[in-house]
Design a protein around this motif. Structure first.
Motif, PDB file in Angstrom:
ATOM      1  N   ASN A   1      13.225 -19.128  15.926  1.00 53.00           N
ATOM      2  CA  ASN A   1      12.626 -18.526  14.692  1.00 53.00           C
ATOM      3  C   ASN A   1      13.144 -19.057  12.978  1.00 53.00           C
ATOM      4  OD1 ASN A   1      11.425 -16.066  16.116  1.00 53.00           O
ATOM      5  ND2 ASN A   1      12.989 -16.118  17.204  1.00 53.00           N
ATOM      6  N   GLY A   2      12.976 -20.206  13.370  1.00 51.22           N
ATOM      7  CA  GLY A   2      13.143 -20.904  11.993  1.00 51.22           C
ATOM      8  C   GLY A   2      14.662 -21.224  11.084  1.00 51.22           C
ATOM      9  N   ALA A   3      15.688 -20.648  11.814  1.00 49.50           N
ATOM     10  CA  ALA A   3      16.902 -20.170  11.051  1.00 49.50           C
ATOM     11  C   ALA A   3      17.448 -22.125  11.446  1.00 49.50           C
ATOM     12  CB  ALA A   3      18.092 -19.711  11.397  1.00 49.50           C
ATOM     13  N   MET A   4      18.504 -22.022  10.865  1.00 52.48           N
ATOM     14  CA  MET A   4      19.342 -23.643  10.742  1.00 52.48           C
ATOM     15  C   MET A   4      21.213 -23.499  10.554  1.00 52.48           C
ATOM     16  SD  MET A   4      18.595 -26.933   9.012  1.00 52.48           S
ATOM     17  CE  MET A   4      18.799 -26.600   7.235  1.00 52.48           C
TER      18      MET A   4
ATOM     19  N   LYS B   1      35.333  -6.188  19.945  1.00 57.07           N
ATOM     20  CA  LYS B   1      34.171  -6.861  20.637  1.00 57.07           C
ATOM     21  C   LYS B   1      34.249  -8.204  20.079  1.00 57.07           C
ATOM     22  CE  LYS B   1      28.773  -6.422  20.461  1.00 57.07           C
ATOM     23  NZ  LYS B   1      27.830  -5.155  20.826  1.00 57.07           N
ATOM     24  N   GLY B   2      34.356  -8.316  18.722  1.00 55.53           N
ATOM     25  CA  GLY B   2      33.267  -9.319  18.228  1.00 55.53           C
ATOM     26  C   GLY B   2      35.174 -10.080  18.137  1.00 55.53           C
ATOM     27  N   LEU B   3      35.985  -9.930  19.289  1.00 53.99           N
ATOM     28  CA  LEU B   3      37.882 -11.652  19.862  1.00 53.99           C
ATOM     29  C   LEU B   3      37.327 -11.086  21.432  1.00 53.99           C
ATOM     30  CD1 LEU B   3      40.587  -9.573  17.971  1.00 53.99           C
ATOM     31  CD2 LEU B   3      39.371 -11.746  17.606  1.00 53.99           C
ATOM     32  N   ARG B   4      36.551 -10.207  21.394  1.00 54.86           N
ATOM     33  CA  ARG B   4      36.034 -10.146  23.420  1.00 54.86           C
ATOM     34  C   ARG B   4      35.544 -10.944  23.154  1.00 54.86           C
ATOM     35  NH1 ARG B   4      32.961  -7.394  25.590  1.00 54.86           N
ATOM     36  NH2 ARG B   4      32.982  -5.790  24.206  1.00 54.86           N
ATOM     37  N   GLN B   5      34.058 -10.949  22.979  1.00 58.35           N
ATOM     38  CA  GLN B   5      32.668 -11.504  22.996  1.00 58.35           C
ATOM     39  C   GLN B   5      33.104 -13.307  22.928  1.00 58.35           C
ATOM     40  OE1 GLN B   5      29.659  -9.695  21.839  1.00 58.35           O
ATOM     41  NE2 GLN B   5      29.329  -8.534  23.691  1.00 58.35           N
ATOM     42  N   SER B   6      33.458 -13.079  21.242  1.00 59.63           N
ATOM     43  CA  SER B   6      33.323 -14.355  19.943  1.00 59.63           C
ATOM     44  C   SER B   6      34.597 -15.015  19.496  1.00 59.63           C
ATOM     45  CB  SER B   6      32.464 -14.172  18.690  1.00 59.63           C
ATOM     46  OG  SER B   6      30.903 -13.785  19.200  1.00 59.63           O
ATOM     47  N   GLY B   7      35.904 -14.705  19.746  1.00 57.58           N
ATOM     48  CA  GLY B   7      36.769 -15.399  19.442  1.00 57.58           C
ATOM     49  C   GLY B   7      37.309 -15.664  18.244  1.00 57.58           C
ATOM     50  N   GLY B   8      36.311 -14.574  17.811  1.00 61.40           N
ATOM     51  CA  GLY B   8      36.245 -13.627  16.431  1.00 61.40           C
ATOM     52  C   GLY B   8      35.592 -14.663  15.129  1.00 61.40           C
ATOM     53  N   TRP B   9      34.651 -16.418  16.029  1.00 59.32           N
ATOM     54  CA  TRP B   9      33.870 -16.554  15.055  1.00 59.32           C
ATOM     55  C   TRP B   9      32.702 -15.830  14.964  1.00 59.32           C
ATOM     56  CZ3 TRP B   9      35.689 -21.179  13.249  1.00 59.32           C
ATOM     57  CH2 TRP B   9      36.483 -21.479  14.142  1.00 59.32           C
ATOM     58  N   ARG B  10      31.546 -15.808  14.082  1.00 56.02           N
ATOM     59  CA  ARG B  10      30.969 -15.851  13.979  1.00 56.02           C
ATOM     60  C   ARG B  10      29.953 -17.366  12.861  1.00 56.02           C
ATOM     61  NH1 ARG B  10      27.834 -10.613  13.007  1.00 56.02           N
ATOM     62  NH2 ARG B  10      28.779  -8.774  14.004  1.00 56.02           N
ATOM     63  N   THR B  11      28.721 -17.211  13.441  1.00 54.93           N
ATOM     64  CA  THR B  11      27.795 -18.214  12.517  1.00 54.93           C
ATOM     65  C   THR B  11      27.396 -17.981  10.959  1.00 54.93           C
ATOM     66  OG1 THR B  11      26.242 -18.614  13.845  1.00 54.93           O
ATOM     67  CG2 THR B  11      27.746 -19.669  14.518  1.00 54.93           C
ATOM     68  N   SER B  12      27.572 -18.684  10.526  1.00 55.42           N
ATOM     69  CA  SER B  12      26.473 -18.760   9.414  1.00 55.42           C
ATOM     70  C   SER B  12      25.140 -19.427   9.529  1.00 55.42           C
ATOM     71  CB  SER B  12      26.882 -19.307   7.170  1.00 55.42           C
ATOM     72  OG  SER B  12      27.600 -18.065   7.411  1.00 55.42           O
ATOM     73  N   LYS B  13      24.116 -19.427   8.922  1.00 54.53           N
ATOM     74  CA  LYS B  13      22.577 -19.698   9.595  1.00 54.53           C
ATOM     75  C   LYS B  13      21.676 -19.701   9.041  1.00 54.53           C
ATOM     76  CE  LYS B  13      22.494 -19.353  14.981  1.00 54.53           C
ATOM     77  NZ  LYS B  13      23.284 -17.871  14.789  1.00 54.53           N
TER      78      LYS B  13
ATOM     79  N   ALA C   1      18.497 -27.454  15.437  1.00 54.09           N
ATOM     80  CA  ALA C   1      18.549 -27.725  14.578  1.00 54.09           C
ATOM     81  C   ALA C   1      20.051 -27.195  13.781  1.00 54.09           C
ATOM     82  CB  ALA C   1      17.832 -27.366  13.104  1.00 54.09           C
ATOM     83  N   THR C   2      20.117 -28.862  13.408  1.00 54.10           N
ATOM     84  CA  THR C   2      21.661 -27.898  11.743  1.00 54.10           C
ATOM     85  C   THR C   2      21.428 -28.873  10.718  1.00 54.10           C
ATOM     86  OG1 THR C   2      22.785 -30.169  12.429  1.00 54.10           O
ATOM     87  CG2 THR C   2      23.405 -28.228  13.516  1.00 54.10           C
ATOM     88  N   SER C   3      22.024 -28.105   9.836  1.00 55.59           N
ATOM     89  CA  SER C   3      21.795 -28.526   8.306  1.00 55.59           C
ATOM     90  C   SER C   3      22.574 -29.686   7.763  1.00 55.59           C
ATOM     91  CB  SER C   3      22.485 -27.540   7.786  1.00 55.59           C
ATOM     92  OG  SER C   3      22.613 -27.942   6.166  1.00 55.59           O
ATOM     93  N   ARG C   4      22.171 -30.396   7.040  1.00 58.24           N
ATOM     94  CA  ARG C   4      22.790 -31.637   6.808  1.00 58.24           C
ATOM     95  C   ARG C   4      24.355 -31.317   5.815  1.00 58.24           C
ATOM     96  NH1 ARG C   4      18.238 -35.426   4.102  1.00 58.24           N
ATOM     97  NH2 ARG C   4      16.874 -36.108   5.237  1.00 58.24           N
TER      98      ARG C   4
END
Length: 270
Positions: A212-215, A228-240, A260-263
């Motif tokens: 839906n248009g994020a990068m 929940k964040g530690l159990r599912q993601s290991g504490g990580w989150r992504t900025s898009k 797609a990833t930002s330069r």
């Protein structure tokens, strides 16, 4: 179906999409900030909140449906475009639209990989056909950081035991965090950028936003310290970051079936 929008809050906004009966259908929570936040704690514990006039970023951090019947239906393109349009109309000074997203499939994927290696027969790790998850230096650091607790274990076994502890001791232990961060960061980048299912991103949330248009711009360490964040993601989150032309970018991405990833995309800490 006729949908309506209501902006309930200023600095931490909650947009609700309602059916004609008035029953909430979908909630979208948006924080108005000066910059893209790197942790969910920074959003939820923002005290005091900044004045709306000083905000330049609208950060989407939660999208949830109240109707189980909508599971599997992708309303993302319509919802995100509609929210961005409304925010631009009411707050033209907002110039950046981004998400701070969980990575709900990361730990399940990683723990399966670690368990598979830990259960491999002795000597199998030397086989050219055996995948090596850990770099030699990462394995050494993990072993050295846990000699007393996991004596005689391989780096893979140490990492598996740490991450599967029921009380998440590793998340509050500075030495364990230091040992875990490099492999968790590297493997998280691999999971988001390389692991696919039918040509699309394996992670469901990443796939939703990318279609839906994020990068992807950044992955953030210890961005969600909740259970929940530690159990599912290991504490990580992504900025898009949301791109300006959502429909065109989303269509292009679906045709290419690529992530797609930002330069300027980078790992947290670089």
């Amino acid at each position: 179906m006729c949908l309506s929008l209501t902006l309930l809050l200023l600095n931490t906004g909650c947009l609700t999409f309602d059916v004609l009966s008035g029953e909430p259908l979908i909630f979208i929570e948006v924080a108005l900030l000066k910059n893209v936040a790197q942790t969910i704690q920074a959003i939820l514990w923002d005290d005091p909140p900044i004045p709306e006039s000083e905000a330049s970023c609208a950060l989407f951090y939660s999208i949830s449906s109240t109707q189980s019947g909508l599971a599997g239906i992708n309303l993302g393109k319509f919802l995100i475009k509609r929210v961005i349009t409304l925010v631009k109309q009411d707050m033209p000074h907002i110039s950046t639209f981004a998400t701070l997203s969980p990575i709900p499939g990361y730990m399940q994927w990683l723990l399966c990989k670690l368990a598979s290696q830990a259960q491999a027969p002795s000597g199998a790790s030397d086989s050219p056909f055996m995948e090596r998850l850990l770099e030699p230096n990462e394995e050494s650091v993990l072993i050295n950081s846990s000699r007393e607790t996991y004596a005689g274990k391989s780096g893979t076994e140490v990492m598996l035991n740490m991450l599967t502890s029921t009380n998440y001791d590793w998340a509050s232990n500075a030495e364990m965090l230091s040992a875990l961060k490099p492999p968790l960061m590297r493997l998280c980048a691999r999971y988001l950028l390389q692991e696919k299912k039918r040509g699309k991103a394996l992670d469901s949330v990443a796939n939703f936003h990318l279609q839906n248009g994020a990068m992807i711009e950044r992955i953030n360490w210890m961005a969600d310290r909740s259970e929940k964040g530690l159990r599912q993601s290991g504490g990580w989150r992504t900025s898009k970051r949301m791109l300006k032309h959502i429909s065109e970018q989303a269509t292009y991405r679906l045709l290419r079936m690529s992530v797609a990833t930002s330069r300027r995309w980078r790992l947290e800490g670089e």
